[in-house]
Design an enzyme around this catalytic site. Structure first.
Site, PDB file in Angstrom:
ATOM      1  N   LYS A   1      34.023  42.981  27.332  1.00 22.74           N
ATOM      2  CA  LYS A   1      33.383  42.667  28.618  1.00 22.74           C
ATOM      3  C   LYS A   1      32.306  43.703  28.940  1.00 22.74           C
ATOM      4  CE  LYS A   1      36.345  41.921  31.756  1.00 22.74           C
ATOM      5  NZ  LYS A   1      37.252  41.778  32.902  1.00 22.74           N
TER       6      LYS A   1
ATOM      7  N   LYS B   1      41.696  50.954  30.709  1.00 23.78           N
ATOM      8  CA  LYS B   1      42.386  50.330  31.834  1.00 23.78           C
ATOM      9  C   LYS B   1      43.605  51.173  32.168  1.00 23.78           C
ATOM     10  CE  LYS B   1      42.282  46.625  34.490  1.00 23.78           C
ATOM     11  NZ  LYS B   1      41.152  45.827  34.992  1.00 23.78           N
TER      12      LYS B   1
ATOM     13  N   ASP C   1      41.537  47.142  40.748  1.00 25.14           N
ATOM     14  CA  ASP C   1      41.982  45.875  40.159  1.00 25.14           C
ATOM     15  C   ASP C   1      43.055  45.365  41.126  1.00 25.14           C
ATOM     16  OD1 ASP C   1      41.822  44.218  37.478  1.00 25.14           O
ATOM     17  OD2 ASP C   1      43.948  44.340  37.883  1.00 25.14           O
TER      18      ASP C   1
ATOM     19  N   SER D   1      29.933  48.250  38.902  1.00 28.13           N
ATOM     20  CA  SER D   1      30.473  49.612  38.767  1.00 28.13           C
ATOM     21  C   SER D   1      29.521  50.459  37.926  1.00 28.13           C
ATOM     22  CB  SER D   1      31.841  49.587  38.086  1.00 28.13           C
ATOM     23  OG  SER D   1      32.853  49.296  39.005  1.00 28.13           O
TER      24      SER D   1
HETATM   25  P1  NDP Z   1      43.665  41.578  44.625  1.00 25.62           P
HETATM   26  O1  NDP Z   1      44.863  42.451  44.571  1.00 25.62           O
HETATM   27  O2  NDP Z   1      42.613  41.833  45.627  1.00 25.62           O
HETATM   28  O3  NDP Z   1      44.140  40.050  44.794  1.00 25.62           O
HETATM   29  C1  NDP Z   1      44.968  39.454  43.860  1.00 25.62           C
HETATM   30  C2  NDP Z   1      45.262  38.036  44.329  1.00 25.62           C
HETATM   31  O4  NDP Z   1      45.992  37.347  43.317  1.00 25.62           O
HETATM   32  C3  NDP Z   1      46.143  38.009  45.570  1.00 25.62           C
HETATM   33  O5  NDP Z   1      45.880  36.850  46.281  1.00 25.62           O
HETATM   34  C4  NDP Z   1      47.536  37.966  44.955  1.00 25.62           C
HETATM   35  O6  NDP Z   1      48.531  37.454  45.818  1.00 25.62           O
HETATM   36  C5  NDP Z   1      47.325  37.050  43.777  1.00 25.62           C
HETATM   37  N1  NDP Z   1      48.289  37.361  42.723  1.00 25.62           N
HETATM   38  C6  NDP Z   1      48.498  38.568  42.131  1.00 25.62           C
HETATM   39  N2  NDP Z   1      49.502  38.480  41.240  1.00 25.62           N
HETATM   40  C7  NDP Z   1      49.915  37.204  41.280  1.00 25.62           C
HETATM   41  C8  NDP Z   1      50.905  36.493  40.578  1.00 25.62           C
HETATM   42  N3  NDP Z   1      51.678  37.090  39.656  1.00 25.62           N
HETATM   43  N4  NDP Z   1      51.048  35.165  40.846  1.00 25.62           N
HETATM   44  C9  NDP Z   1      50.275  34.550  41.784  1.00 25.62           C
HETATM   45  N5  NDP Z   1      49.318  35.183  42.483  1.00 25.62           N
HETATM   46  C10 NDP Z   1      49.140  36.482  42.229  1.00 25.62           C
HETATM   47  O7  NDP Z   1      43.080  41.589  43.148  1.00 25.62           O
HETATM   48  P2  NDP Z   1      41.635  41.168  42.644  1.00 25.62           P
HETATM   49  O8  NDP Z   1      41.104  40.038  43.436  1.00 25.62           O
HETATM   50  O9  NDP Z   1      40.844  42.404  42.500  1.00 25.62           O
HETATM   51  O10 NDP Z   1      41.971  40.680  41.158  1.00 25.62           O
HETATM   52  C11 NDP Z   1      42.278  39.315  40.843  1.00 25.62           C
HETATM   53  C12 NDP Z   1      42.067  39.086  39.363  1.00 25.62           C
HETATM   54  O11 NDP Z   1      40.697  39.371  39.037  1.00 25.62           O
HETATM   55  C13 NDP Z   1      42.899  39.982  38.424  1.00 25.62           C
HETATM   56  O12 NDP Z   1      43.204  39.257  37.251  1.00 25.62           O
HETATM   57  C14 NDP Z   1      41.923  41.110  38.074  1.00 25.62           C
HETATM   58  O13 NDP Z   1      42.258  41.719  36.846  1.00 25.62           O
HETATM   59  C15 NDP Z   1      40.637  40.317  37.976  1.00 25.62           C
HETATM   60  N6  NDP Z   1      39.421  41.132  38.101  1.00 25.62           N
HETATM   61  C16 NDP Z   1      39.175  41.871  39.225  1.00 25.62           C
HETATM   62  C17 NDP Z   1      38.017  42.622  39.306  1.00 25.62           C
HETATM   63  C18 NDP Z   1      37.652  43.361  40.539  1.00 25.62           C
HETATM   64  O14 NDP Z   1      36.515  43.879  40.585  1.00 25.62           O
HETATM   65  N7  NDP Z   1      38.484  43.436  41.560  1.00 25.62           N
HETATM   66  C19 NDP Z   1      37.073  42.695  38.168  1.00 25.62           C
HETATM   67  C20 NDP Z   1      37.379  41.800  37.083  1.00 25.62           C
HETATM   68  C21 NDP Z   1      38.540  41.087  37.053  1.00 25.62           C
HETATM   69  P3  NDP Z   1      49.528  38.462  46.584  1.00 25.62           P
HETATM   70  O15 NDP Z   1      48.711  39.063  47.678  1.00 25.62           O
HETATM   71  O16 NDP Z   1      50.645  37.599  47.035  1.00 25.62           O
HETATM   72  O17 NDP Z   1      49.960  39.465  45.549  1.00 25.62           O
END
Ligand code: NDP
Length: 446
Positions: free
Chosen positions: A112, A124, A164, A378
């Site tokens: 990536k 990571k 993350d 970033s």
């Molecule tokens: P957040 O913690 O802000 O949000 C995560 C979201 O996903 C929440 O709504 C959470 O619900 C839900 N979630 C987490 N685990 C589970 C699960 N096991 N089953 C169902 N829902 C789940 O994280 P991000 O938005 O930052 O990250 C989301 C995804 O994006 C991840 O895969 C991350 O690796 C990827 N990502 C993020 C980046 C970033 O810049 N933030 C960059 C690139 C990729 P709940 O609140 O109930 O836990």
């Protein structure tokens, strides 16, 4: 070249790390034709070297909760590959975190980061700490303890972590403060920092906006755009919120968001007003989606996976977590008319789901390309820190937009070069790999 023996070796040497096996298999299967054309990579055994992290750190994180009890979590940092730049990749705080998750994420990050065109290696980290239900004081004591070990392994020119799942502005702030206290250095050791102390405009929005910019390019390939498209979205965290914002700006109808207990279905779709309520509930009050349904009329809240919703949609943007879309969910998307899946989360589709997309002409944008906007911004934050300057929102957003266009183009070009023009999965893996492989070759056996 048949890479199955290397995949088998990875499985044998890393027992029970199923997500890591899945990520390695997914990449290596795309690389076989590349190695047929590049015997120099075979001779230098690049593939077997690239699947082995340069360094794995695992450490104890003791902290004291509000009741005075001593708690212990486990911390991780996997410094996977530094061929093209300092290690770079987020930190995840979630109870499901173990070495296999961090290794899969770190491995993905190599390719990536290479795709972004910026000089960043792959890494990571994280912890099995669960921030949910913890007070600010508990989160602060935990993150300070976490950084009390991590600080000796990271630095602005060595390894630059970010957020993350479970790690947002609050956690980055506490970690930055602790790093500064321990090292007496004010430097860009973390990204996702606050705007008052070295952060970049657009970093908060970057992954979600970038995902939609990437999907826009894909829609363009299909001679259409986001206007009036029904978008099925999962997640309600950083990525999902800003992907929803950009979709609204482009005239699409996002009809769902989800969390780990349930999902919201809104037949009218989100608008700016409703999104502001969601932002307050999730970003400020840190409450659940069930609370959103109590405040906003005309929406339904259901427990369970959003991918079980049996309603028509044009575009799916999975933005929650790994393996959230399985074969059954992919078949349901197909039945409901979905034409495009672009991944905001890392590895949200199982191999069965990806097969269903590819066999049925659902245009597939893999995570390592589609969600690279976060790490790309970033990288822009690192540049601004080095220059001791800050760019405006518009300047940074234009740079992000151009990077996403260029990732789409290089993935498509590589896919075309290898005879499968619409296979962005293959194209992203190959384009990401080439730069790292050439750099490893140039730097000798290290
Ligand atoms: P957040 O913690 O802000 O949000 C995560 C979201 O996903 C929440 O709504 C959470 O619900 C839900 N979630 C987490 N685990 C589970 C699960 N096991 N089953 C169902 N829902 C789940 O994280 P991000 O938005 O930052 O990250 C989301 C995804 O994006 C991840 O895969 C991350 O690796 C990827 N990502 C993020 C980046 C970033 O810049 N933030 C960059 C690139 C990729 P709940 O609140 O109930 O836990």
């Amino acid at each position: 070249m048949n890479l199955q023996p290397i995949i088998d070796k990875v499985v044998q040497k890393n027992p029970a790390e199923v997500e890591f096996h899945q990520a390695v298999k997914e990449v290596l299967e795309s690389l076989e034709p590349v190695l047929d054309r590049h015997p120099e990579f075979v001779k230098a055994n690049i593939v077997e070297r690239i699947v082995e992290p340069e360094r794995v750190l695992m450490f104890r994180v003791p902290w004291v909760d509000d009741k005075g009890n001593v708690q212990v979590n486990r911390g991780f940092r996997v410094q996977f590959n530094s061929a093209i730049g300092p290690y770079k990749g987020g930190l995840r705080f979630h109870p499901s975190v173990y070495l296999g998750i961090i290794k899969f994420l770190g491995f993905e990050q190599i390719f990536k980061n290479s795709l972004t065109t910026l000089p960043m290696g792959g890494g990571k980290g994280g912890s099995d700490f669960d921030p949910k239900g913890k007070t600010d004081g508990e989160v602060m004591r935990f993150t300070q303890s976490f950084m009390s070990e991590l600080f000796r392994h990271v630095g602005a020119n060595c390894d630059v972590p970010a957020g993350d799942i479970g790690v947002g502005g609050r956690e980055i702030g506490f970690m930055f403060g602790q790093y500064k206290k321990l090292t007496n250095n004010f430097e860009g050791v973390l990204t996702g920092k606050g705007l008052d102390w070295g952060g970049s405009l657009v970093r908060t929005e970057a992954t979600g906006y970038g995902l939609v910019y990437f999907a826009e390019q894909m829609l363009n390939d299909l001679n259409t755009n986001f206007e009036n498209k029904i978008v099925r979205m999962s997640g309600s965290g950083n990525v999902a919120i800003y992907a929803t914002e950009k979709c609204i700006q482009l005239g699409a109808k996002v009809d769902t968001v989800s969390d780990s207990t349930g999902y919201i279905y809104d037949p009218e779709g989100f608008n700016t007003e409703k999104l502001n309520v969601l932002k307050r509930i999730k970003e400020v009050e840190r409450k659940r989606l069930s609370d959103y349904a109590k405040e906003v009329t005309g929406v339904e809240y259901h427990e369970g996976s959003v991918w079980k919703l049996d309603k028509p949609c044009d575009v799916a943007l999975p933005n929650a977590t790994q393996n959230e879309i399985n074969g059954e969910a992919a078949n349901l998307l197909l039945k409901n008319g979905c034409k495009l899946v672009a991944e905001g989360a890392n590895m949200p589709s199982t191999p069965e789901a990806i097969n269903i997309y590819l066999k049925n002409n659902i245009y597939y944008g893999p995570a390592k390309a589609a969600n690279a906007g976060g790490v790309a911004t970033s990288g822009l934050e690192m540049s601004q820190n080095s220059l001791r300057m800050s760019w405006t929102f518009e300047e940074t957003d234009v740079k992000l937009h151009n990077i996403m266009k260029s990732i789409h183009k290089s993935s498509k070009d590589a896919a075309t070069e290898y005879g499968q023009p619409m296979n962005l999965q293959m194209g992203a893996n190959i384009a990401g790999f080439m730069k790292v492989a050439r750099s490893m070759l140039a730097q000798g056996i290290i």
